[in-house]
Design a protein around this motif. Structure first.
Motif, PDB file in Angstrom:
ATOM      1  N   ALA A  20       0.833  -1.204   0.000  1.00 55.71           N
ATOM      2  CA  ALA A  20       0.000   0.000   0.000  1.00 55.71           C
ATOM      3  C   ALA A  20       0.868   1.254   0.000  1.00 55.71           C
ATOM      4  CB  ALA A  20      -0.929  -0.004   1.209  1.00 55.71           C
ATOM      5  N   TYR A 100      -9.763   4.223  -3.591  1.00 51.38           N
ATOM      6  CA  TYR A 100      -9.849   2.923  -4.251  1.00 51.38           C
ATOM      7  C   TYR A 100     -10.613   3.059  -5.568  1.00 51.38           C
ATOM      8  CZ  TYR A 100      -8.752   1.143   0.427  1.00 51.38           C
ATOM      9  OH  TYR A 100      -8.156   0.906   1.640  1.00 51.38           O
ATOM     10  N   THR A 101     -10.342   2.167  -6.487  1.00 50.55           N
ATOM     11  CA  THR A 101     -11.137   2.101  -7.705  1.00 50.55           C
ATOM     12  C   THR A 101     -12.521   1.567  -7.360  1.00 50.55           C
ATOM     13  OG1 THR A 101      -9.218   1.766  -9.135  1.00 50.55           O
ATOM     14  CG2 THR A 101     -11.339   1.019  -9.974  1.00 50.55           C
ATOM     15  N   ARG A 126      -9.127   4.877  -9.093  1.00 51.42           N
ATOM     16  CA  ARG A 126      -8.379   5.311  -7.920  1.00 51.42           C
ATOM     17  C   ARG A 126      -7.585   6.574  -8.234  1.00 51.42           C
ATOM     18  NH1 ARG A 126      -4.673   1.682  -7.817  1.00 51.42           N
ATOM     19  NH2 ARG A 126      -2.766   2.904  -8.002  1.00 51.42           N
ATOM     20  N   GLN A 154     -15.242  -2.150  -4.535  1.00 52.04           N
ATOM     21  CA  GLN A 154     -14.069  -1.287  -4.479  1.00 52.04           C
ATOM     22  C   GLN A 154     -12.823  -2.160  -4.392  1.00 52.04           C
ATOM     23  OE1 GLN A 154     -14.218   1.137  -0.864  1.00 52.04           O
ATOM     24  NE2 GLN A 154     -12.912  -0.325   0.193  1.00 52.04           N
ATOM     25  N   GLY A 155     -11.779  -1.734  -5.093  1.00 52.73           N
ATOM     26  CA  GLY A 155     -10.538  -2.498  -5.071  1.00 52.73           C
ATOM     27  C   GLY A 155      -9.821  -2.410  -6.404  1.00 52.73           C
ATOM     28  N   GLU A 156      -8.634  -2.987  -6.445  1.00 52.53           N
ATOM     29  CA  GLU A 156      -7.792  -2.893  -7.634  1.00 52.53           C
ATOM     30  C   GLU A 156      -7.650  -4.216  -8.377  1.00 52.53           C
ATOM     31  OE1 GLU A 156      -7.223   0.219  -8.034  1.00 52.53           O
ATOM     32  OE2 GLU A 156      -7.953   0.579  -5.998  1.00 52.53           O
ATOM     33  N   ASN A 163     -11.987  -8.186  -4.319  1.00 51.48           N
ATOM     34  CA  ASN A 163     -12.295  -6.815  -3.944  1.00 51.48           C
ATOM     35  C   ASN A 163     -13.355  -6.800  -2.849  1.00 51.48           C
ATOM     36  OD1 ASN A 163     -10.482  -5.683  -5.832  1.00 51.48           O
ATOM     37  ND2 ASN A 163     -11.989  -5.902  -7.465  1.00 51.48           N
TER      38      ASN A 163
END
Length: 215
Positions: A20, A100-101, A126, A154-156, A163
């Motif tokens: 991160a 976050y995306t 993001r 949400q997440g990558e 995610n």
């Protein structure tokens, strides 16, 4: 119990938290050696294990002169003054970004013609400066599809299973005779307080129908 033992027993971060920090550096396009100082903020940064991790990641010791709780309080005070349009901060500008995306669960057609579910399609990327609003267009998976089941994540990761699910919304699709069916526009709006609102719009209709949701 010594301070090192206290840090370990408190469940301090290990190498799993390093990505991160490294991702934040990559996004900012700043190399660790270009930083003037590493300042700790937040009470948990008093843990020895946290400071050891930071030292390893940045190749230098973090500054400890500033009280980590005071750093949080100062930041909150500045943010409150900006929201209140305090004259003392008239020339100061602070921007926030989407951490976050944010996207939706979609299926993809494979080379052999089969459809596979479980993929994440981004709507709001993001690091987008907020407040922001973005829209993407999606289509039914099959000509006879009668309901649209929207799942927000949400997440990558490319797969939604990796995610975090934020919410879901189901809405009926109108009758149609063509094979392509009605497209659906999905709009995500993230305000300055971090509140997410999503809306679905039927396309191809004289008066597009909207269905809202929020998180």
């Amino acid at each position: 119990m010594d301070s090192a033992g206290s840090g370990n027993r408190a469940g301090a971060p290990d190498g799993a938290h390093a990505p991160a920090v490294e991702r934040a550096l990559r996004d900012s396009r700043i190399r660790p050696q270009e930083l003037d100082a590493v300042v700790m903020a937040g009470g948990s940064t008093r843990l020895v294990a946290v400071r050891q991790l930071v030292t390893r990641l940045f190749g230098r010791f973090p500054q400890t002169a500033l009280d980590p709780d005071q750093a949080v309080a100062l930041g909150a005070a500045v943010q409150a003054a900006l929201r209140g349009r305090d004259a003392a901060l008239a020339e100061r500008v602070m921007t926030d970004v989407c951490p976050y995306t944010l996207g939706v669960h979609v299926s993809k057609q494979l080379a052999d013609g089969r459809r596979q579910e479980g993929f994440m399609s981004p709507v709001l990327e993001r690091n987008t400066i907020i407040p922001a609003s973005r829209v993407e267009r999606f289509y039914p998976s099959t000509p006879d599809q009668r309901h649209l089941h929207l799942e927000i994540y949400q997440g990558e990761a490319r797969r939604v299973q990796d995610n975090i699910a934020l919410g879901k919304l189901e809405m009926p699709l109108p009758d149609r005779s063509d094979d392509d069916g009605f497209a659906t526009d999905v709009r995500f709006t993230l305000d300055a307080n971090g509140l997410l609102e999503w809306r679905l719009y039927y396309c191809g209709m004289a008066s597009p129908k909207a269905s809202p949701g929020s998180w």
